[in-house]
Design an enzyme around this catalytic site. Structure first.
Site, short mmCIF file in Angstrom:
data_model
loop_
_atom_site.label_atom_id
_atom_site.label_comp_id
_atom_site.label_asym_id
_atom_site.label_seq_id
_atom_site.Cartn_x
_atom_site.Cartn_y
_atom_site.Cartn_z
N TYR A 181 22.05 35.33 -1.46
CA TYR A 181 23.48 35.05 -1.39
C TYR A 181 23.85 34.99 0.08
O TYR A 181 24.06 36.01 0.73
CB TYR A 181 24.27 36.13 -2.12
CG TYR A 181 25.78 36.00 -1.98
CD1 TYR A 181 26.41 34.80 -2.26
CD2 TYR A 181 26.56 37.08 -1.59
CE1 TYR A 181 27.78 34.66 -2.12
CE2 TYR A 181 27.94 36.97 -1.45
CZ TYR A 181 28.54 35.75 -1.72
OH TYR A 181 29.91 35.62 -1.58
N ASP A 222 22.92 31.16 -3.89
CA ASP A 222 24.13 30.56 -3.34
C ASP A 222 23.97 30.50 -1.82
O ASP A 222 24.03 31.53 -1.14
CB ASP A 222 25.34 31.41 -3.73
CG ASP A 222 26.66 30.74 -3.36
OD1 ASP A 222 26.64 29.80 -2.56
OD2 ASP A 222 27.70 31.17 -3.88
#
Length: 267
Positions: A181, A222
């Site tokens: 992330y 992400d």
């Protein structure tokens, strides 16, 4: 057509791997939506629903006391990283299926090593002994680490790895799964952008180093990077560009990309 809120899926051949990734924006919130709200907050039920073998979640937004709940998933190896300081922030997880011994993927999915972070400066504690970094423990470390330079000293490295943004898992089939992330710098601060760009540089250096070692890398998660105009919501809004068809990215690029690039360079 499937019932409202449900997701179509297909049957997965037994000898193929299925990768699944979600930015869940809070692991508890994830179970507020269909069809997951009917699964009694059971990650095992979610994984079986998708027939997934390798699963990565980002933005778990959970605390240390809840790790056991989300990490204890029957039939799966579990690896979770949460922030060391900011409670209920960020956090990533990786789950690997444990097939039956007679399954064609049994050997391929065996876990060889696992790491937390991207720099190798974190480590695993052994009882009351101080943690030995992955860099210094070849039995634990996956490898591919950058040497110290002006861009990465130990203090900076530990700061990059303090926010629970990455776990890496090496499998017997030679794949290194990276659940990440990446920072977004939502506040648009100079300090935040420096942190973000340094994180990305170190991450991709590590990937290149692992590739040179002959390992296969699967980067999941992400990245908080917009490659195309259709992915840049702020630019679309400032240019008053409306999206009629959410899947019309190529047409949008052809019509408006030059205009958008002039705007970005100007800013």
């Amino acid at each position: 057509m499937p019932p409202s809120g449900q997701i179509l899926r297909d049957e997965k051949p037994e000898n193929t791997l299925r990768f699944l990734t979600f930015n869940v924006n809070g692991i508890r919130t994830f179970f507020h939506y269909q069809p997951f709200s009917q699964m009694n907050q059971s990650l095992g039920s979610v994984f079986e629903y998708f027939q997934a073998d390798i699963i990565t979640f980002q933005e778990l937004k959970t605390e240390k006391k809840s790790i056991f709940k989300w990490g204890k998933v029957g039939g799966f190896y579990s690896f979770i990283s949460i922030p060391q300081i900011k409670k209920g922030y960020s956090g990533v997880g990786c789950w690997i299926r444990i097939p039956d011994s007679n399954h064609p993927l049994y050997r391929a999915l065996q876990v060889c090593k696992a790491e937390e972070g991207i720099t190798g400066y974190l480590g695993v504690k052994n009882g009351k002994q101080p943690a030995v970094s992955y860099r210094d423990d070849t039995s634990q470390g996956i490898g591919g680490y950058d040497s110290l330079d002006s861009d990465l000293d130990e203090k900076t490295a530990l700061e990059l790895d303090s926010e629970g943004r990455c776990v890496m898992v090496e499998l017997a089939c030679g794949i290194v799964v990276i659940s990440v992330y990446c920072p977004a710098n939502s506040n648009l601060s100079e300090k935040g952008e420096l942190f973000r760009m340094r994180f990305l540089r170190i991450l991709f250096r590590r990937i290149r180093n692992l590739d040179k070692m002959g390992k296969k890398i699967v980067l999941m998660g992400d990245l908080n990077v917009c490659r195309d105009l259709i992915d840049s919501a702020d630019t679309l809004e400032q240019l008053s560009i409306s999206i009629v068809d959410p899947m019309g990215g190529k047409e949008l690029e052809a019509q408006r990309n030059e205009e958008a690039m002039r705007f970005i360079i100007k800013e």
